[in-house]
Design a protein around this motif. Sequence first.
Motif, PDB file in Angstrom:
ATOM      1  N   ASP A  44      73.070  65.986  47.974  1.00 21.73           N
ATOM      2  CA  ASP A  44      71.941  65.200  48.483  1.00 21.73           C
ATOM      3  C   ASP A  44      72.565  64.132  49.715  1.00 21.73           C
ATOM      4  O   ASP A  44      71.823  64.001  50.466  1.00 21.73           O
ATOM      5  CB  ASP A  44      71.453  64.190  47.194  1.00 21.73           C
ATOM      6  N   VAL A  45      74.043  63.927  49.521  1.00 19.82           N
ATOM      7  CA  VAL A  45      74.548  63.173  50.392  1.00 19.82           C
ATOM      8  C   VAL A  45      74.376  63.990  51.808  1.00 19.82           C
ATOM      9  O   VAL A  45      74.126  63.423  53.015  1.00 19.82           O
ATOM     10  CB  VAL A  45      76.025  63.162  50.222  1.00 19.82           C
ATOM     11  N   LEU A  46      74.960  65.512  51.766  1.00 16.20           N
ATOM     12  CA  LEU A  46      74.644  66.275  52.844  1.00 16.20           C
ATOM     13  C   LEU A  46      73.229  66.029  53.771  1.00 16.20           C
ATOM     14  O   LEU A  46      73.092  66.104  54.674  1.00 16.20           O
ATOM     15  CB  LEU A  46      75.103  67.591  52.808  1.00 16.20           C
ATOM     16  N   GLU A  47      72.125  66.076  52.755  1.00 18.75           N
ATOM     17  CA  GLU A  47      70.635  66.211  53.216  1.00 18.75           C
ATOM     18  C   GLU A  47      70.620  64.906  54.062  1.00 18.75           C
ATOM     19  O   GLU A  47      70.113  65.001  54.920  1.00 18.75           O
ATOM     20  CB  GLU A  47      69.770  66.350  52.163  1.00 18.75           C
ATOM     21  N   VAL A  48      71.125  63.747  53.439  1.00 19.89           N
ATOM     22  CA  VAL A  48      70.844  62.338  54.133  1.00 19.89           C
ATOM     23  C   VAL A  48      71.901  62.457  55.491  1.00 19.89           C
ATOM     24  O   VAL A  48      71.350  62.118  56.514  1.00 19.89           O
ATOM     25  CB  VAL A  48      71.390  61.310  53.393  1.00 19.89           C
ATOM     26  N   VAL A  49      72.998  63.229  55.403  1.00 23.38           N
ATOM     27  CA  VAL A  49      73.681  63.120  56.611  1.00 23.38           C
ATOM     28  C   VAL A  49      72.934  63.798  57.739  1.00 23.38           C
ATOM     29  O   VAL A  49      73.003  63.426  59.035  1.00 23.38           O
ATOM     30  CB  VAL A  49      75.157  63.559  56.336  1.00 23.38           C
ATOM     31  N   ILE A  91      71.259  64.749  66.880  1.00 18.43           N
ATOM     32  CA  ILE A  91      72.520  66.071  66.840  1.00 18.43           C
ATOM     33  C   ILE A  91      71.982  66.793  65.741  1.00 18.43           C
ATOM     34  O   ILE A  91      71.472  66.537  64.621  1.00 18.43           O
ATOM     35  CB  ILE A  91      73.649  65.216  66.696  1.00 18.43           C
ATOM     36  N   ASP A  92      71.990  68.177  66.250  1.00 20.65           N
ATOM     37  CA  ASP A  92      71.480  69.113  64.981  1.00 20.65           C
ATOM     38  C   ASP A  92      72.783  69.624  64.254  1.00 20.65           C
ATOM     39  O   ASP A  92      73.949  68.991  64.459  1.00 20.65           O
ATOM     40  CB  ASP A  92      70.810  70.236  65.794  1.00 20.65           C
ATOM     41  N   ALA A  93      72.477  70.119  63.090  1.00 20.70           N
ATOM     42  CA  ALA A  93      73.585  70.618  62.312  1.00 20.70           C
ATOM     43  C   ALA A  93      74.786  71.350  62.988  1.00 20.70           C
ATOM     44  O   ALA A  93      76.119  71.124  62.720  1.00 20.70           O
ATOM     45  CB  ALA A  93      73.067  71.370  61.138  1.00 20.70           C
ATOM     46  N   ASN A  94      74.464  72.263  64.011  1.00 22.39           N
ATOM     47  CA  ASN A  94      75.474  72.928  64.645  1.00 22.39           C
ATOM     48  C   ASN A  94      76.328  72.091  65.538  1.00 22.39           C
ATOM     49  O   ASN A  94      77.658  72.285  65.645  1.00 22.39           O
ATOM     50  CB  ASN A  94      75.107  74.147  65.592  1.00 22.39           C
ATOM     51  N   GLN A  95      75.570  71.109  66.156  1.00 26.57           N
ATOM     52  CA  GLN A  95      76.457  70.072  67.041  1.00 26.57           C
ATOM     53  C   GLN A  95      77.336  69.023  66.101  1.00 26.57           C
ATOM     54  O   GLN A  95      78.436  68.801  66.487  1.00 26.57           O
ATOM     55  CB  GLN A  95      75.380  69.193  67.738  1.00 26.57           C
TER      56      GLN A  95
END
Length: 108
Positions: free
Chosen positions: A65-70, A79-83
Motif C-alpha cells: 500500500d505504501v508503494l502504491e501511494v509512492v 515521474i514514472d516507476a522506471n524513472q
Amino acid sequence: MDRYSKVGKLVRDRIPQIIREDGAEPVIYTAAPEEYRDRLRDKLGEEVAEFLEADDESAPEELADVLEVVRALAADLGIDANQLEKIREAKAGERGGFAERIVWTGSR
C-alpha cells in the motif's frame, strides 16, 4: 497542512465500484490537482502508520500500500516507476542502501 475539508479521504480507484456492488451508493468527487497531491501526502502518512503497526504477517500487504501511494505521488510529479527506480539506484550508488544494517551513533 491540509487546507481541504477533513471530510472524506483519498481511496483507491475501484472503491466506489466495490461500494456499489455491496448495495450502497458512494458519495464521491474528483479532487483538483493541488488537493490530490495534498491528499496523497496524507495517504502516505496513513499507509506508513499502518505498516508500522502491522505484524510480520500483514506487513507485506501494508508495504505494498505504501508503494502504491509512492508510485501515485511520483506520477503526480511527472515521474514514472522506471524513472523513480533510476533515481533510487543513483542515490544508492552514491550513498549506499541499507543492506549492511549500519547504525550511526555520532562522530569523534
